[in-house]
Design an enzyme around this catalytic site. Sequence first.
Site, short mmCIF file in Angstrom:
data_model
loop_
_atom_site.label_atom_id
_atom_site.label_comp_id
_atom_site.label_asym_id
_atom_site.label_seq_id
_atom_site.Cartn_x
_atom_site.Cartn_y
_atom_site.Cartn_z
N LYS A 1 -15.95 -6.37 -1.24
CA LYS A 1 -17.18 -6.80 -1.94
C LYS A 1 -16.90 -7.94 -2.90
O LYS A 1 -17.81 -8.44 -3.56
CB LYS A 1 -17.77 -5.63 -2.74
CG LYS A 1 -18.07 -4.38 -1.94
CD LYS A 1 -19.22 -4.61 -1.00
CE LYS A 1 -19.56 -3.34 -0.25
NZ LYS A 1 -20.12 -3.61 1.08
N SER A 2 -15.63 -8.34 -3.04
CA SER A 2 -15.29 -9.36 -4.04
C SER A 2 -16.03 -10.69 -3.83
O SER A 2 -16.48 -11.29 -4.81
CB SER A 2 -13.78 -9.58 -4.08
OG SER A 2 -13.15 -8.43 -4.59
N THR B 1 -6.04 -7.24 -2.68
CA THR B 1 -6.34 -5.86 -2.39
C THR B 1 -5.29 -5.32 -1.42
O THR B 1 -4.35 -6.03 -1.05
CB THR B 1 -7.81 -5.72 -1.90
OG1 THR B 1 -8.13 -4.33 -1.83
CG2 THR B 1 -8.04 -6.38 -0.56
N LYS C 1 -0.75 -5.69 -3.22
CA LYS C 1 -0.65 -5.81 -4.68
C LYS C 1 0.79 -5.92 -5.17
O LYS C 1 1.05 -6.57 -6.17
CB LYS C 1 -1.37 -4.64 -5.37
CG LYS C 1 -2.89 -4.72 -5.20
CD LYS C 1 -3.63 -3.64 -5.97
CE LYS C 1 -5.12 -3.73 -5.69
NZ LYS C 1 -5.90 -2.75 -6.46
N GLY D 1 -0.35 7.25 -7.88
CA GLY D 1 -0.01 6.03 -7.14
C GLY D 1 -0.27 4.79 -7.98
O GLY D 1 -0.32 4.84 -9.22
N THR E 1 3.07 15.27 -5.42
CA THR E 1 4.53 15.17 -5.62
C THR E 1 4.79 15.08 -7.12
O THR E 1 4.51 14.05 -7.75
CB THR E 1 5.06 13.90 -4.91
OG1 THR E 1 4.55 13.88 -3.58
CG2 THR E 1 6.58 13.88 -4.88
N TYR F 1 -15.17 3.68 -4.25
CA TYR F 1 -16.57 3.31 -4.43
C TYR F 1 -17.27 3.21 -3.08
O TYR F 1 -16.63 3.06 -2.03
CB TYR F 1 -16.71 1.98 -5.19
CG TYR F 1 -16.18 0.79 -4.43
CD1 TYR F 1 -14.85 0.40 -4.54
CD2 TYR F 1 -17.01 0.06 -3.58
CE1 TYR F 1 -14.37 -0.67 -3.84
CE2 TYR F 1 -16.53 -1.03 -2.87
CZ TYR F 1 -15.21 -1.39 -3.00
OH TYR F 1 -14.73 -2.45 -2.31
P1 ATR Z 1 -3.23 3.80 -4.70
O1 ATR Z 1 -2.60 2.45 -4.78
O2 ATR Z 1 -4.64 3.79 -4.21
O3 ATR Z 1 -3.07 4.59 -5.95
P2 ATR Z 1 -0.99 5.08 -3.43
O4 ATR Z 1 -0.12 4.33 -4.34
O5 ATR Z 1 -0.65 5.13 -1.98
O6 ATR Z 1 -2.46 4.55 -3.50
O7 ATR Z 1 -1.12 6.58 -4.01
C1 ATR Z 1 -1.82 7.54 -3.34
C2 ATR Z 1 -1.93 8.79 -4.23
O8 ATR Z 1 -2.75 9.76 -3.53
C3 ATR Z 1 -0.61 9.48 -4.49
O9 ATR Z 1 -0.66 10.07 -5.77
C4 ATR Z 1 -0.56 10.56 -3.39
O10 ATR Z 1 0.22 11.69 -3.71
P3 ATR Z 1 1.82 11.69 -3.42
O11 ATR Z 1 2.46 10.94 -4.53
O12 ATR Z 1 2.17 13.14 -3.39
O13 ATR Z 1 2.01 11.03 -2.06
C5 ATR Z 1 -2.01 10.96 -3.36
N1 ATR Z 1 -2.39 11.62 -2.09
C6 ATR Z 1 -2.53 11.04 -0.87
N2 ATR Z 1 -2.91 11.97 0.06
C7 ATR Z 1 -3.02 13.15 -0.61
C8 ATR Z 1 -3.38 14.49 -0.22
N3 ATR Z 1 -3.72 14.79 1.04
N4 ATR Z 1 -3.40 15.45 -1.17
C9 ATR Z 1 -3.08 15.15 -2.46
N5 ATR Z 1 -2.71 13.92 -2.88
C10 ATR Z 1 -2.68 12.92 -1.97
#
Ligand code: ATR
Length: 279
Positions: A20-21, A66, A70, A133, A157, A221
């Site tokens: 959408k940017s 995006t 990043k 993340g 985690t 969003y």
């Molecule tokens: P972003 O840049 O959008 O923050 P990311 O860096 O890939 O994306 O981080 C994704 C986050 O969603 C992480 O905290 C991940 O948890 P883990 O660190 O355990 O991998 C979390 N996540 C992704 N799928 C998940 C799931 N099914 N249940 C719980 N947490 C999830």
Amino acid sequence: MVDRIVDNYAVVGNPIAQSKSPLIHTAFAAATSQPLSYERIEAPLGEFAATVDAFREAGGRGINITAPFKLDAFAYATERSERAQQAGAANALKFEGDRVIAENFDGIGLVRDLVHNLACPINGKRVLIVGAGGATRGALAPLLGESPARLVVANRTVQTALDVIAPYAAFSGVFACGLNDLGTESFDVVLNASSAGLNGQQTAISANVFAANSFAYDLTYGKGLTSFLQLAKAAGVTRLADGVGMLAEQAAEAFLWWRGVRPDTRAVIERLTVRLVVR
Ligand code: ATR
């Protein structure tokens, strides 16, 4: 008649069609009479630097970044703001000759949306962030700048959550835990920064984290009532929001940084808002 010089900006990602940017920045430019163009660029995976080199050689002045670039943008920069360093990632670059300056406005956009647009102050509040993340990394410093009473990062985690809060050991009230370790504590503000919902998976948190007067905010969003927001709603939460305001506010910060003028975000937020109802 002399042609106005138009400065070129873009958003770079892969995929990029959904971004959408361009709509947001074009609306900001019209509202502030700034002579600029703003396009979408899909960089092939592994070719971020070459793609941005070409855009700069053609006169490009700045980009938003995006997924999944990043971290590449952070590495590409020659200078990095404190915010970008805290996030370990860049969502905006500015080009000045050979200088490439990296910024990250995601966290400040989130806080501005909460505090200014949604009248949800963080000061003195108990805040929970689900996920650890990139989005959480970018949000922590701006959130802590608002002086919450307590800030808990809960993640699938646990070690990742511990790593994410490690730079903030000087702040009292900052904790990390696993999703299953949340117990019966409820929070004033619950933020979902996990990508579980985006992957069609359930956010495995207990409904206990919500109280009836909690604020539930999903950083994604345009998805309507996500599984996270549904969980909050089922727990009796009435103050629900998605990240459309965060998107508009981070864009406004980038626009201000590039152009020296801060656009009003209300019209854009209204235009992009997807009502949070179950159809
Ligand atoms: P972003 O840049 O959008 O923050 P990311 O860096 O890939 O994306 O981080 C994704 C986050 O969603 C992480 O905290 C991940 O948890 P883990 O660190 O355990 O991998 C979390 N996540 C992704 N799928 C998940 C799931 N099914 N249940 C719980 N947490 C999830």
